[in-house]
Design a protein around this motif. Structure first.
Motif, PDB file in Angstrom:
ATOM      1  N   SER A   1       0.793  -1.230   0.000  1.00 19.86           N
ATOM      2  CA  SER A   1       0.000   0.000   0.000  1.00 19.86           C
ATOM      3  C   SER A   1       0.823   1.278   0.000  1.00 19.86           C
ATOM      4  CB  SER A   1      -0.924   0.014   1.221  1.00 19.86           C
ATOM      5  OG  SER A   1      -0.143   0.057   2.417  1.00 19.86           O
ATOM      6  N   GLY A   2       2.121   1.168   0.322  1.00 20.61           N
ATOM      7  CA  GLY A   2       2.942   2.368   0.398  1.00 20.61           C
ATOM      8  C   GLY A   2       2.773   3.132   1.689  1.00 20.61           C
ATOM      9  N   ILE A   3       2.068   2.593   2.674  1.00 19.13           N
ATOM     10  CA  ILE A   3       1.904   3.251   3.975  1.00 19.13           C
ATOM     11  C   ILE A   3       3.270   3.418   4.625  1.00 19.13           C
ATOM     12  CG2 ILE A   3       0.994   2.944   6.307  1.00 19.13           C
ATOM     13  CD1 ILE A   3      -1.424   1.564   5.113  1.00 19.13           C
ATOM     14  N   HIS A   4       3.517   4.554   5.228  1.00 20.54           N
ATOM     15  CA  HIS A   4       4.795   4.811   5.889  1.00 20.54           C
ATOM     16  C   HIS A   4       4.576   5.697   7.111  1.00 20.54           C
ATOM     17  CE1 HIS A   4       4.165   8.099   2.994  1.00 20.54           C
ATOM     18  NE2 HIS A   4       4.786   8.869   3.889  1.00 20.54           N
ATOM     19  N   GLY A   5       5.555   5.698   7.992  1.00 21.43           N
ATOM     20  CA  GLY A   5       5.467   6.511   9.205  1.00 21.43           C
ATOM     21  C   GLY A   5       6.847   6.881   9.704  1.00 21.43           C
ATOM     22  N   GLU A   6       6.864   7.675  10.781  1.00 24.43           N
ATOM     23  CA  GLU A   6       8.143   8.115  11.341  1.00 24.43           C
ATOM     24  C   GLU A   6       8.890   6.950  11.980  1.00 24.43           C
ATOM     25  OE1 GLU A   6       5.151   9.048  13.103  1.00 24.43           O
ATOM     26  OE2 GLU A   6       4.642  10.243  11.323  1.00 24.43           O
ATOM     27  N   THR A   7       8.167   5.970  12.501  1.00 19.35           N
ATOM     28  CA  THR A   7       8.780   4.814  13.144  1.00 19.35           C
ATOM     29  C   THR A   7       8.511   3.562  12.316  1.00 19.35           C
ATOM     30  OG1 THR A   7       6.781   4.445  14.477  1.00 19.35           O
ATOM     31  CG2 THR A   7       8.530   5.810  15.443  1.00 19.35           C
ATOM     32  N   ALA A   8       9.354   2.544  12.506  1.00 13.45           N
ATOM     33  CA  ALA A   8       9.168   1.273  11.796  1.00 13.45           C
ATOM     34  C   ALA A   8       7.924   0.564  12.318  1.00 13.45           C
ATOM     35  CB  ALA A   8      10.395   0.390  11.978  1.00 13.45           C
ATOM     36  N   ILE A   9       7.304  -0.248  11.482  1.00 12.10           N
ATOM     37  CA  ILE A   9       6.114  -0.986  11.885  1.00 12.10           C
ATOM     38  C   ILE A   9       6.476  -1.988  12.980  1.00 12.10           C
ATOM     39  CG2 ILE A   9       6.429  -2.705  10.054  1.00 12.10           C
ATOM     40  CD1 ILE A   9       3.353  -2.841   9.859  1.00 12.10           C
ATOM     41  N   PRO A  10       5.708  -2.060  14.075  1.00 13.97           N
ATOM     42  CA  PRO A  10       6.038  -2.973  15.191  1.00 13.97           C
ATOM     43  C   PRO A  10       5.921  -4.434  14.780  1.00 13.97           C
ATOM     44  CG  PRO A  10       4.415  -1.304  15.844  1.00 13.97           C
ATOM     45  CD  PRO A  10       4.530  -1.252  14.357  1.00 13.97           C
ATOM     46  N   GLY A  11       6.483  -5.307  15.617  1.00  9.53           N
ATOM     47  CA  GLY A  11       6.435  -6.733  15.337  1.00  9.53           C
ATOM     48  C   GLY A  11       5.214  -7.423  15.908  1.00  9.53           C
ATOM     49  N   GLU A  12       4.696  -6.950  17.050  1.00  8.60           N
ATOM     50  CA  GLU A  12       3.536  -7.574  17.671  1.00  8.60           C
ATOM     51  C   GLU A  12       2.284  -7.333  16.833  1.00  8.60           C
ATOM     52  OE1 GLU A  12       3.555  -9.517  20.272  1.00  8.60           O
ATOM     53  OE2 GLU A  12       5.716  -9.300  20.540  1.00  8.60           O
ATOM     54  N   PHE A  13       1.379  -8.306  16.802  1.00 12.12           N
ATOM     55  CA  PHE A  13       0.220  -8.253  15.912  1.00 12.12           C
ATOM     56  C   PHE A  13      -0.683  -7.059  16.201  1.00 12.12           C
ATOM     57  CE2 PHE A  13      -4.232  -9.383  15.010  1.00 12.12           C
ATOM     58  CZ  PHE A  13      -4.155  -9.544  13.643  1.00 12.12           C
ATOM     59  N   PHE A  14      -1.121  -6.901  17.453  1.00 14.61           N
ATOM     60  CA  PHE A  14      -2.056  -5.829  17.771  1.00 14.61           C
ATOM     61  C   PHE A  14      -1.407  -4.456  17.613  1.00 14.61           C
ATOM     62  CE2 PHE A  14      -4.007  -9.368  20.234  1.00 14.61           C
ATOM     63  CZ  PHE A  14      -5.215  -9.396  19.561  1.00 14.61           C
ATOM     64  N   GLU A  15      -0.143  -4.345  18.000  1.00 14.73           N
ATOM     65  CA  GLU A  15       0.570  -3.086  17.800  1.00 14.73           C
ATOM     66  C   GLU A  15       0.734  -2.789  16.313  1.00 14.73           C
ATOM     67  OE1 GLU A  15       4.269  -3.266  19.838  1.00 14.73           O
ATOM     68  OE2 GLU A  15       3.367  -3.480  21.824  1.00 14.73           O
ATOM     69  N   LYS A  16       0.926  -3.835  15.523  1.00 14.06           N
ATOM     70  CA  LYS A  16       1.070  -3.671  14.075  1.00 14.06           C
ATOM     71  C   LYS A  16      -0.233  -3.155  13.460  1.00 14.06           C
ATOM     72  CE  LYS A  16       3.477  -6.838  12.184  1.00 14.06           C
ATOM     73  NZ  LYS A  16       3.911  -8.172  11.705  1.00 14.06           N
TER      74      LYS A  16
END
Length: 570
Positions: free
Chosen positions: A158-173
């Motif tokens: 999708s090209g979604i991006h943010g200031e921080t990397a995507i978390p590893g935990e499912f709910f946090e992701k």
């Protein structure tokens, strides 16, 4: 118990000295599978290594190196003639977990430990025990892995991006993705969707020897190169993510992973999970291959071959590897019948790396994500989720629990708890089906209509009896007994009046048997089935597949039905 007498199938090939025509056929199959494996290896490497991980080579390079080295070793040392090995999508969740918790060095050590475990399993003749893992457990974690893979690909898709990397935990992701949904890039989504469409439709409209994933990769690369020339458009590519030299034009150097007692202690459970997953997937792939080629693999030698590949691959920076069902099936469809095709597949990937690695930087990331999304859609047991309502409550609970734990937590927890639940369910079923009754002088073991003694079996009919609970541990025995046949009869009678219970694994084994026998012109007649197995068949809607007229109340009726079927076939 004597250790297994290890004999790789490649040695058998060398002893038989194939002809020139055979070598040509195997080479053609190997080249085709190499083209299929190329985009998969790149995409699996990218998906398996978290962004920012300290690795000696880029993520796509690790994927392609694993496909070359492990693919070669599995073909040379394995127990199947047609198995194609390499990185697979099933390993993505557990590899991500290990790298995040223990670093890349921890992954190398865990893979080596898994290799040793697999070798020990093979020599201990444990290859046949894999069939005792019940279907709800394997279906649950396979579908859970498919969902986990699709979630990991959302960012590149999708090209979604943010200031921080995507978390590893499912709910946090999921929370991170929802929070950054506004950054979605329409052009990236368009490229990903078009890539999925090409992969899906190409086998139906194009040249089947050229894989749809390769076509999608070529078209996607051209499209993204043109789009990135436009002002305001910037779609991520392998080069922009991993650097212009993402895949070096040479094989990796030998490296010695750091080993410590503390790391071994911490990694024993993840390594065991890798070994179990590798054994399940490779032997399942080998069984599928046997059905397509009418050959017979050596399950223990296959485990040893898989172990050798996973033990050696980490010395060159490789990821966990196993037999790949899709690539193995493609090998067979294209004429592969010996390990030579697997060797050519690895060598063709090596040639591509040496000659064309510099072009890898232009491959778009959304196309790589599309390749893995399509792989996940094909590997998931989605039909099983639809049939949850028709399953027995215990089987449905095991499947859903394993599925949920795989998605939310990790594969290690899912397999552990799934197996414990399946074992408890097995104990409960056996105890429920055991009967204790008083014996009197009027009792007889079988009623007259069930007695087989003195009753002639018509020509073209074979009769088998199943005695005792027909559960996941016994389902394979029925298939083994029938695979020993050299000539298939017109009718097979399965006497099930002594079967007091059946579970979902045995149900699917019976349905698969009926479908396979039907393809060979053989009908299956079931006699004397009890209420619990019959109710299970009714709830799963399998009575239509087997044919309601082929269920007989007793042996005499089954013999009459067999004679009727033989008469109709003339």
């Amino acid at each position: 118990m004597k250790p297994h007498a290890y004999k790789p199938r490649f040695l058998e090939l060398l002893c038989n000295r194939p002809s020139g025509a055979d070598i040509g056929r195997e080479a053609a199959a190997g080249l085709t599978v190499g083209l299929i494996a190329l985009p998969l290896a790149l995409a699996l490497g990218i998906a398996s290594i978290p962004v920012g991980a300290d690795t000696p080579y880029s993520a796509p390079a690790l994927g392609i190196y694993t496909a070359i080295i492990a693919g070669f070793l599995i073909s040379v040392f394995g127990g199947s003639r047609v198995q194609i090995g390499g990185p697979t999508a099933a390993f993505i969740p557990i590899v991500l977990l290990i790298v995040q918790a223990h670093g890349y060095v921890g992954l190398l050590l865990a893979t080596m430990m898994a290799g040793i475990i697999l070798i020990l399993m093979g020599f201990a003749r444990l290859g046949t025990l894999i069939k005792y893992i019940p279907w709800p457990v394997t279906s649950g974690f396979t579908t859970g892995i498919a969902v986990a893979i699709m979630v990991t690909q959302v960012v590149d898709f999708s090209g979604i991006h943010g200031e921080t990397a995507i978390p590893g935990e499912f709910f946090e992701k999921v929370e991170w993705l929802c929070h950054h949904l506004g950054t979605l890039d329409a052009m990236t989504v368009l490229v990903a969707l078009l890539s999925c469409a090409v992969i899906f439709f190409w086998p139906r409209i194009g040249w089947k020897r050229l894989p749809g994933s390769i076509v999608a990769m070529l078209l996607g690369t051209l499209a993204v190169w043109g789009l990135n020339q436009l002002e305001g458009v910037q779609i991520a590519t392998v080069g922009s993510r991993f650097g212009d030299s993402a895949i070096p034009a040479h094989l990796p150097s030998f490296m010695m992973p750091a080993v410590s007692v503390e790391m071994i202690r911490e990694l024993i459970m993840p390594a065991t999970a890798i070994a179990i997953l590798c054994s399940i997937e490779s032997l399942l792939s080998a069984v599928v291959a046997d059905g397509l080629t009418n050959q017979r693999h050596d399950s223990n030698s296959e485990l040893i071959g898989q172990g050798i590949a996973n033990l050696i691959c980490p010395f060159f920076g490789g990821l966990p590897a196993t037999g790949a069902i899709a690539r193995t099936s493609a090998n067979i469809r294209n004429g592969g019948r010996t390990p030579l095709a697997g060797v050519v597949h690895a060598l063709s990937l090596l040639a591509i790396v040496l000659l064309f690695s510099s072009f890898a930087r232009y491959i778009p990331m959304p196309t790589m994500a599309a390749v893995l999304v399509m792989v996940a859609l094909h590997m998931g047991e989605w039909r099983a989720l639809k049939e949850i309502k028709r399953m027995q409550t215990g089987d449905a609970l095991v499947l859903l629990t394993t599925f949920a734990l795989t998605v939310i937590f990790d594969l290690v927890v899912a397999i552990e708890i799934g197996m414990v639940l399946a074992a408890l369910l097995f104990i409960r079923r056996v105890s429920e089906t055991t009967e204790v009754s008083r014996v009197t002088h009027n009792d007889v073991l079988e009623s007259p209509e069930h007695v087989a003694q003195g009753k002639a079996i018509p020509e073209g009919v074979l009769v088998y009896r199943i005695f005792g609970p027909f559960l996941f541990g016994a389902a394979d025995k029925m298939q083994d007994a029938l695979e020993e046949l050299s000539d298939y009869p017109k009718v097979i009678i399965l006497r099930m009046h002594l079967v007091t219970a059946m579970d979902t694994t045995a149900l699917y084994a019976l349905v698969n048997l009926v479908e396979r026998m039907r393809e060979r012109g053989t009908s299956i007649v079931v006699s004397g089935i009890h209420r619990q197995p019959l109710e299970l068949l009714r709830k799963s809607d399998s009575l239509k597949t087997l044919g309601i007229d082929n269920f007989c109340g007793h042996y005499d009726e089954a013999l009459n039905r067999a004679q009727q079927l033989i008469a109709e076939s003339k």
